[in-house]
Design a protein around this motif. Structure first.
Motif, PDB file in Angstrom:
ATOM      1  N   UNK A 220      36.049  26.373  31.965  1.00 25.83           N
ATOM      2  CA  UNK A 220      35.728  26.405  33.758  1.00 25.83           C
ATOM      3  C   UNK A 220      34.011  26.231  33.209  1.00 25.83           C
ATOM      4  N   UNK A 221      33.776  25.083  34.164  1.00 26.20           N
ATOM      5  CA  UNK A 221      32.269  25.489  34.579  1.00 26.20           C
ATOM      6  C   UNK A 221      32.153  25.169  36.123  1.00 26.20           C
ATOM      7  N   UNK A 222      31.225  25.974  37.048  1.00 27.07           N
ATOM      8  CA  UNK A 222      30.744  25.329  38.072  1.00 27.07           C
ATOM      9  C   UNK A 222      28.797  25.837  38.529  1.00 27.07           C
ATOM     10  N   UNK A 223      28.513  25.092  39.043  1.00 22.75           N
ATOM     11  CA  UNK A 223      26.543  25.436  40.115  1.00 22.75           C
ATOM     12  C   UNK A 223      26.663  25.178  41.797  1.00 22.75           C
ATOM     13  N   UNK A 224      25.877  24.651  42.198  1.00 22.66           N
ATOM     14  CA  UNK A 224      25.982  24.944  43.205  1.00 22.66           C
ATOM     15  C   UNK A 224      24.911  23.752  44.177  1.00 22.66           C
ATOM     16  N   UNK A 225      24.498  23.813  44.498  1.00 24.73           N
ATOM     17  CA  UNK A 225      23.272  22.304  45.237  1.00 24.73           C
ATOM     18  C   UNK A 225      21.925  23.220  44.624  1.00 24.73           C
ATOM     19  N   UNK A 268      29.817  27.895  52.699  1.00 26.70           N
ATOM     20  CA  UNK A 268      28.650  26.678  52.199  1.00 26.70           C
ATOM     21  C   UNK A 268      27.889  27.743  50.791  1.00 26.70           C
ATOM     22  N   UNK A 269      28.775  27.590  50.036  1.00 27.40           N
ATOM     23  CA  UNK A 269      28.350  28.191  48.381  1.00 27.40           C
ATOM     24  C   UNK A 269      28.185  29.637  48.556  1.00 27.40           C
ATOM     25  N   UNK A 270      28.570  30.125  49.591  1.00 24.18           N
ATOM     26  CA  UNK A 270      27.677  31.939  49.274  1.00 24.18           C
ATOM     27  C   UNK A 270      29.221  32.587  48.685  1.00 24.18           C
ATOM     28  N   UNK A 271      30.313  31.928  48.059  1.00 21.25           N
ATOM     29  CA  UNK A 271      31.156  32.187  47.998  1.00 21.25           C
ATOM     30  C   UNK A 271      32.001  31.534  46.809  1.00 21.25           C
ATOM     31  N   UNK A 272      32.176  32.438  45.941  1.00 22.17           N
ATOM     32  CA  UNK A 272      33.468  31.866  44.521  1.00 22.17           C
ATOM     33  C   UNK A 272      34.293  32.830  44.835  1.00 22.17           C
ATOM     34  N   UNK A 273      34.880  32.032  44.144  1.00 25.85           N
ATOM     35  CA  UNK A 273      36.704  31.862  44.261  1.00 25.85           C
ATOM     36  C   UNK A 273      36.937  31.600  42.419  1.00 25.85           C
ATOM     37  N   UNK A 286      28.511  34.948  45.447  1.00 22.27           N
ATOM     38  CA  UNK A 286      27.259  34.223  44.826  1.00 22.27           C
ATOM     39  C   UNK A 286      25.743  35.100  44.918  1.00 22.27           C
ATOM     40  N   UNK A 287      25.225  35.358  43.279  1.00 21.15           N
ATOM     41  CA  UNK A 287      24.318  35.617  42.229  1.00 21.15           C
ATOM     42  C   UNK A 287      24.829  36.653  42.213  1.00 21.15           C
ATOM     43  N   UNK A 288      26.230  37.380  42.775  1.00 20.14           N
ATOM     44  CA  UNK A 288      26.428  38.660  42.160  1.00 20.14           C
ATOM     45  C   UNK A 288      27.617  38.478  41.406  1.00 20.14           C
ATOM     46  N   UNK A 289      27.509  38.548  39.974  1.00 16.29           N
ATOM     47  CA  UNK A 289      28.704  38.012  39.224  1.00 16.29           C
ATOM     48  C   UNK A 289      29.438  39.309  38.742  1.00 16.29           C
ATOM     49  N   UNK A 290      28.404  40.152  38.571  1.00 17.15           N
ATOM     50  CA  UNK A 290      28.935  41.005  37.714  1.00 17.15           C
ATOM     51  C   UNK A 290      30.591  41.713  37.451  1.00 17.15           C
ATOM     52  N   UNK A 291      31.009  41.491  38.747  1.00 14.96           N
ATOM     53  CA  UNK A 291      32.081  42.299  39.820  1.00 14.96           C
ATOM     54  C   UNK A 291      32.888  41.733  40.746  1.00 14.96           C
ATOM     55  N   UNK A 292      33.585  42.015  40.565  1.00 20.63           N
ATOM     56  CA  UNK A 292      34.204  40.701  41.986  1.00 20.63           C
ATOM     57  C   UNK A 292      34.649  41.679  43.814  1.00 20.63           C
ATOM     58  N   UNK A 293      34.101  41.655  44.624  1.00 21.72           N
ATOM     59  CA  UNK A 293      33.734  41.591  45.845  1.00 21.72           C
ATOM     60  C   UNK A 293      35.587  41.856  46.372  1.00 21.72           C
ATOM     61  N   UNK A 294      36.297  40.921  46.226  1.00 23.95           N
ATOM     62  CA  UNK A 294      37.641  41.456  46.405  1.00 23.95           C
ATOM     63  C   UNK A 294      38.842  40.702  45.043  1.00 23.95           C
ATOM     64  N   UNK A 295      39.794  40.917  45.507  1.00 18.05           N
ATOM     65  CA  UNK A 295      40.853  40.113  44.691  1.00 18.05           C
ATOM     66  C   UNK A 295      42.783  40.330  45.425  1.00 18.05           C
ATOM     67  N   UNK A 296      43.479  39.544  44.778  1.00 17.37           N
ATOM     68  CA  UNK A 296      44.573  39.577  45.718  1.00 17.37           C
ATOM     69  C   UNK A 296      45.476  38.977  44.530  1.00 17.37           C
ATOM     70  N   UNK A 297      46.575  39.121  44.620  1.00 19.36           N
ATOM     71  CA  UNK A 297      47.211  38.565  44.089  1.00 19.36           C
ATOM     72  C   UNK A 297      48.130  37.053  44.548  1.00 19.36           C
ATOM     73  N   UNK A 298      47.994  35.778  44.011  1.00 15.41           N
ATOM     74  CA  UNK A 298      48.300  34.059  44.104  1.00 15.41           C
ATOM     75  C   UNK A 298      49.278  34.142  44.720  1.00 15.41           C
ATOM     76  N   UNK A 299      50.265  34.117  43.182  1.00 15.47           N
ATOM     77  CA  UNK A 299      51.159  34.101  42.650  1.00 15.47           C
ATOM     78  C   UNK A 299      51.820  34.993  41.400  1.00 15.47           C
ATOM     79  N   UNK A 300      53.292  34.716  41.224  1.00 16.12           N
ATOM     80  CA  UNK A 300      53.388  35.196  39.790  1.00 16.12           C
ATOM     81  C   UNK A 300      53.266  34.231  38.735  1.00 16.12           C
TER      82      UNK A 300
END
Length: 412
Positions: A220-225, A268-273, A286-300
């Motif tokens: 997948x690929x994504x960008x903002x405005x 407003x495109x400040x958070x990337x999931x 956004x712009x801090x793509x080296x390491x995630x700020x949070x994580x959680x288990x969505x489903x199994x």
């Protein structure tokens, strides 16, 4: 479901006051079926209508309340387009950004264009574009040009109104093209099975740049405005960000323990999931793509696709075939949007935000009315203690399955 109803009324005969058997026998002879029928035929229209109303009322009284509730559900006005059932496996779907049109890309290389409303879906064009299985289909920002790519390594650009081919790039990659993203000004980016990303200006024969970002497919690929950075999710578990203006790699993340499958932007495109094949979500600033700020288990199960609904709410689906909604800020499960019998491959949202569509391994494309999310988003209680198990199984208004508590709430 076949329902049987009981609305019959059995009337007992009046007891005779006569004390002689002869009188009783005489009554049976005189009051024959013919005389009773004559009496009914001589009834006035008003009397007959009153009798019918009473019989109908008595029959309705005999109906079980649950049956009435089922009938009421069945008679509700349709609020979403009917399901599209296809002959071939649907690989990708894409809503047109300016009209009620959806593109379906299938495994034999065709693109099917359907117009839709709440009453019907109508096939308006079948475009036989590729020799091998389609991988991705996207509309440009105006909805006038449709781009597609496939396992045959070809990129196609088609005029939506006429169906005529505007551009064909053969052998666009050395490996089969896996993903495609539309930018602006006739520009698109493509990623292949071997980890190569290319930026194209379709007015020119050659790519603007070619970058090798990994060894696995670009999922997948994504960008903002602003379109300064292009974030690429990889099958190798690495998030790679490309500086589009500088035509170079901006940063790479740590390597995660599973494939990164899909992405969405919020706040407003400040958070990337970012979703993964092990059911985990990773949240990045956004712009801090080296390491995630949070994580959680969505489903199994594996998360194959996601679509942002509001600035806070996301709908995801994947291996188990269930579409689930979650509120991200604060993070909590909201419930089930809809369901398929088999795994879901792709999700997309309509131009007016009223529907999302999902395609499944059962060759169905289903539509779900998600307009209710606007009101849900504004009333989320941040202090509410979440019962995750209960919330994940809660059926939302768009689901084809109703919660027992909701269904029986009006039967007391």
């Amino acid at each position: 479901m076949t329902l049987s109803f009981r609305g019959f009324e059995k009337n007992s005969s009046d007891e005779s006051d006569s004390d002689s058997g002869e009188d009783f026998e005489e009554f049976n002879e005189n009051d024959s079926a013919d005389s009773i029928q004559d009496e009914e035929e001589n009834m006035s229209d008003d009397e007959a209508a009153t009798t019918m109303d009473n019989e109908t009322k008595n029959g309705d009284d005999d109906e079980d309340e649950v049956v009435k509730a089922i009938k009421a559900e069945k008679n509700k006005q349709r609020d979403h387009p009917p399901t599209i059932t296809c002959d071939d496996f649907i690989v990708d779907i894409s809503f047109n950004p300016s009209r009620n049109l959806i593109a379906l890309a299938n495994i034999v290389g065709d693109i099917l264009l359907y117009e839709y409303n709440t009453e019907e879906t109508k096939l308006v064009n079948t475009l036989e574009l590729h020799l091998k299985a389609c991988r991705d289909v996207e509309f440009d920002i105006d909805g006038t040009t449709m781009y597609s790519t496939a396992k045959d390594k070809v990129i196609m650009a088609v005029d939506v109104e006429t169906g005529k081919l505007k551009k064909c790039i053969e052998d666009a990659h050395e490996e089969p093209v896996y993903s495609l993203k539309c930018l602006d000004d006739n520009k698109i980016v493509t990623g292949d099975d071997g980890g190569t990303v290319k930026l194209w200006d379709i007015r020119k024969p050659d790519p603007v740049f070619t970058l090798k970002i990994g060894d696995e497919h670009v999922s997948d690929m994504i960008t903002n405005d602003a379109q300064k950075y292009l974030v690429c999710a990889g099958g190798d578990g690495v998030l790679t960000t490309i500086d589009l203006k500088g035509s170079k790699i901006y940063t790479t993340s740590e390597e995660y323990d599973s494939e990164l499958t899909c992405m969405g932007l919020f706040r407003s495109d400040s958070k990337l999931l970012v979703g993964s094949s092990k059911g985990k979500f990773y949240l990045f600033n956004w712009k801090e793509f080296g390491y995630h700020s949070d994580e959680y288990l969505g489903q199994k199960h594996s998360i194959q696709c996601m679509v942002p609904i509001t600035q806070n709410i996301v709908v995801t689906s994947g291996e188990d075939g269930v579409l689930r909604a979650a509120h991200m800020f604060p993070q909590r499960q909201l419930g089930i949007v809809g369901q398929h019998r088999l795994p879901v491959e792709r999700l997309d949202i309509s131009h007016d935000g009223q529907f999302i569509a999902s395609c499944s391994h059962d060759n169905d494309v289903k539509f779900w009315n998600i307009s209710y999310f606007e009101s849900i988003d504004s009333i989320i209680d941040v202090n509410h203690k979440q019962n995750k198990k209960k919330d994940m199984s809660n059926n939302l208004p768009s689901s084809s399955v109703k919660n027992a508590a909701d269904f029986f709430s009006g039967l007391a």
